[in-house]
Design a protein around this motif. Structure first.
Motif, PDB file in Angstrom:
ATOM      1  N   CYS A 168       0.838  -1.199   0.000  1.00 37.40           N
ATOM      2  CA  CYS A 168       0.000   0.000   0.000  1.00 37.40           C
ATOM      3  C   CYS A 168       0.873   1.250   0.000  1.00 37.40           C
ATOM      4  CB  CYS A 168      -0.900  -0.016   1.241  1.00 37.40           C
ATOM      5  SG  CYS A 168      -1.841   1.494   1.466  1.00 37.40           S
ATOM      6  N   THR A 170      -0.092   4.332   0.651  1.00 36.36           N
ATOM      7  CA  THR A 170      -0.483   5.291   1.692  1.00 36.36           C
ATOM      8  C   THR A 170       0.264   5.015   2.990  1.00 36.36           C
ATOM      9  OG1 THR A 170      -2.672   5.383   0.704  1.00 36.36           O
ATOM     10  CG2 THR A 170      -2.449   6.306   2.913  1.00 36.36           C
ATOM     11  N   CYS A 171       0.314   3.740   3.379  1.00 34.88           N
ATOM     12  CA  CYS A 171       0.902   3.397   4.682  1.00 34.88           C
ATOM     13  C   CYS A 171       2.225   2.662   4.535  1.00 34.88           C
ATOM     14  CB  CYS A 171      -0.083   2.559   5.489  1.00 34.88           C
ATOM     15  SG  CYS A 171      -0.442   0.962   4.728  1.00 34.88           S
ATOM     16  N   CYS A 190      -5.231   2.206   8.194  1.00 39.34           N
ATOM     17  CA  CYS A 190      -5.034   2.893   6.915  1.00 39.34           C
ATOM     18  C   CYS A 190      -6.330   2.858   6.100  1.00 39.34           C
ATOM     19  CB  CYS A 190      -3.896   2.223   6.143  1.00 39.34           C
ATOM     20  SG  CYS A 190      -3.736   2.822   4.453  1.00 39.34           S
ATOM     21  N   THR A 192      -6.764   3.447   2.997  1.00 31.24           N
ATOM     22  CA  THR A 192      -6.583   2.942   1.632  1.00 31.24           C
ATOM     23  C   THR A 192      -6.657   1.413   1.584  1.00 31.24           C
ATOM     24  OG1 THR A 192      -5.146   4.829   1.212  1.00 31.24           O
ATOM     25  CG2 THR A 192      -5.078   3.046  -0.407  1.00 31.24           C
ATOM     26  N   CYS A 193      -5.980   0.777   2.530  1.00 34.13           N
ATOM     27  CA  CYS A 193      -5.888  -0.691   2.478  1.00 34.13           C
ATOM     28  C   CYS A 193      -6.664  -1.369   3.602  1.00 34.13           C
ATOM     29  CB  CYS A 193      -4.427  -1.126   2.514  1.00 34.13           C
ATOM     30  SG  CYS A 193      -3.621  -0.674   4.069  1.00 34.13           S
TER      31      CYS A 193
HETATM   32 ZN   LIG Z   1      -2.423   1.162   3.593  1.00 30.77          ZN
END
Ligand SMILES: [Zn+2]
Ligand SMILES: [Zn+2]
Length: 377
Positions: A168, A170-171, A190, A192-193
């Motif tokens: 991911c 984002t993280c 997170c 996103t995931c």
């Molecule tokens: Zn993530």
């Protein structure tokens, strides 16, 4: 590794009260908080120590154990191990305001990650109602259970065959992100995931990236002879599929046996009330009772049968679970007084009454004689 003294870690005396402890903890926790000391490994260790020390000292029982036995009280296998295992951060190990802020971060998040994202599937409950006849004979029931199972196309990865989940962005695969809030920064799952640490750029077309699909499965369940109302049957591993390779949950069948029109069940015995006419009771007679084994049993009512008399039909009850024993069927006689008499019937009964003697009704004759004696002396 030798541990620092918990009192020294918090900078309080051994006689510090609850208030002093709490205030010292807040001061130390803020001082060493990782967000105030980014990249400082020593501060991170201190922060953990501060939390661990407070976790013990705020609890009067744990504090007493620590005062007596020192750190040995909390080593593996010692008392209080539950809250202190795995590096000293248990879920819910913080009090007051700190619980809201650190609770999720230190508890759930870490535990989930430490198990590699594997989660056991949920247990399922299935309510099944059977008839008394089915409880008598036993049966194999076919049931359809809606359940999520591992997607067979992607084998649970969620990625289209030939592709792979990506770390991911984002993280960076951590599954958690941080956001500033007042003094502290808060770690959250997170967005996103959803905490997986990976994203699926090319999702599997069957499960749309979930790795699991909901399907109705057909299962055959063996209902043994003699099963009782309220029995729970556990089918291990037949519950929901685990997440990311975790074990499946269990399926529980909650069984209820429908009330029967004719028979009342009492364990292995059955009871049945049978109304018979006054004349059958007086003159004697027979009647047939259909039983659950599909046969009929003849009951002979002797002359002068009284209301409430019980007859036992041996071995005509319910089979006993996992045994060759069978209960009995109890027939209870209810004498029905004739109603809607014709003129002729009334005449005959009056005539019968006139020629009746005390011997015909010893119970009522005796009762009224006893009552008279009791009240009139
Ligand atoms: Zn993530
Ligand atoms: Zn799939």
């Amino acid at each position: 590794m030798a541990k620092n003294d918990f009192y020294e870690t918090l900078g309080v005396s051994r006689t510090a009260d609850e208030k002093e402890l709490k205030s010292a903890f807040r001061k130390m926790a803020m001082k060493y908080h990782p967000d105030k000391n980014p990249g400082d490994a020593t501060a991170e260790i201190r922060f953990k120590e501060v939390n661990e020390a407070y976790e013990v000292l705020k609890d009067p029982q744990k504090r007493a154990a620590y005062d007596r036995y020192g750190h040995a009280a909390f080593e593996h296998g010692g008392m209080g191990g539950g809250g202190m295992g795995g590096g000293g951060f248990g879920a819910g190990g913080f009090s007051d305001i700190f619980e809201d802020i650190f609770g999720e971060m230190m508890g759930g998040g870490r535990q989930r990650r430490s198990s590699g994202g594997r989660e056991r599937g949920a247990d399922l409950r299935y309510n099944m109602e059977i008839s008394l006849e089915e409880a008598f004979t036993g049966k194999t029931a076919q049931i359809r259970v809606p359940t999520s199972i591992t997607c067979d196309v992607c084998a649970g990865s969620g990625a289209k065959p030939g592709t792979k989940p990506q770390t991911c962005s984002t993280c960076q695969g951590a599954g958690r992100v941080r956001a500033a809030q007042g003094f502290f920064s808060i770690e959250r799952t997170c967005p996103t995931c959803q905490g997986r640490g990976t994203t699926i750029p090319d999702p599997c077309t069957k499960c749309h990236g979930h790795g699991r699909v909901t399907e109705e499965r057909s299962l055959s369940v063996n209902i043994p002879q003699g099963i009782e109302d309220g029995t729970r049957i556990r089918l291990a591993g037949e519950g929901e599929a685990g997440v990311r390779g975790g074990p499946a949950g269990d399926l529980y069948i909650f069984l209820s046996v429908k009330p029967h029109e004719i028979f009342q069940r009492d364990g292995a015995d059955l009871h049945c009330s049978v109304p018979i006419s006054m004349t059958t009771a007086a003159l004697g007679g027979t009647f047939d009772v259909s039983t659950l084994d599909g046969t009929k049993s003849r009951v002979t009512v002797p002359e002068g049968t009284q209301n409430g008399r019980q007859f036992r039909l041996k071995g005509k009850g319910m089979p006993v679970l996992r045994s060759s024993q069978v209960g009995d069927l109890y027939i209870q006689i209810m004498i029905e007084t004739p109603q809607k008499l014709t003129k002729r019937q009334r005449e005959l009964l009056k005539e019968f009454e006139e020629i009746s003697s005390k011997d015909n009704n010893p119970e009522s004759t005796g009762f009224f004689a006893r009552m008279k004696e009791f009240f009139e002396g």
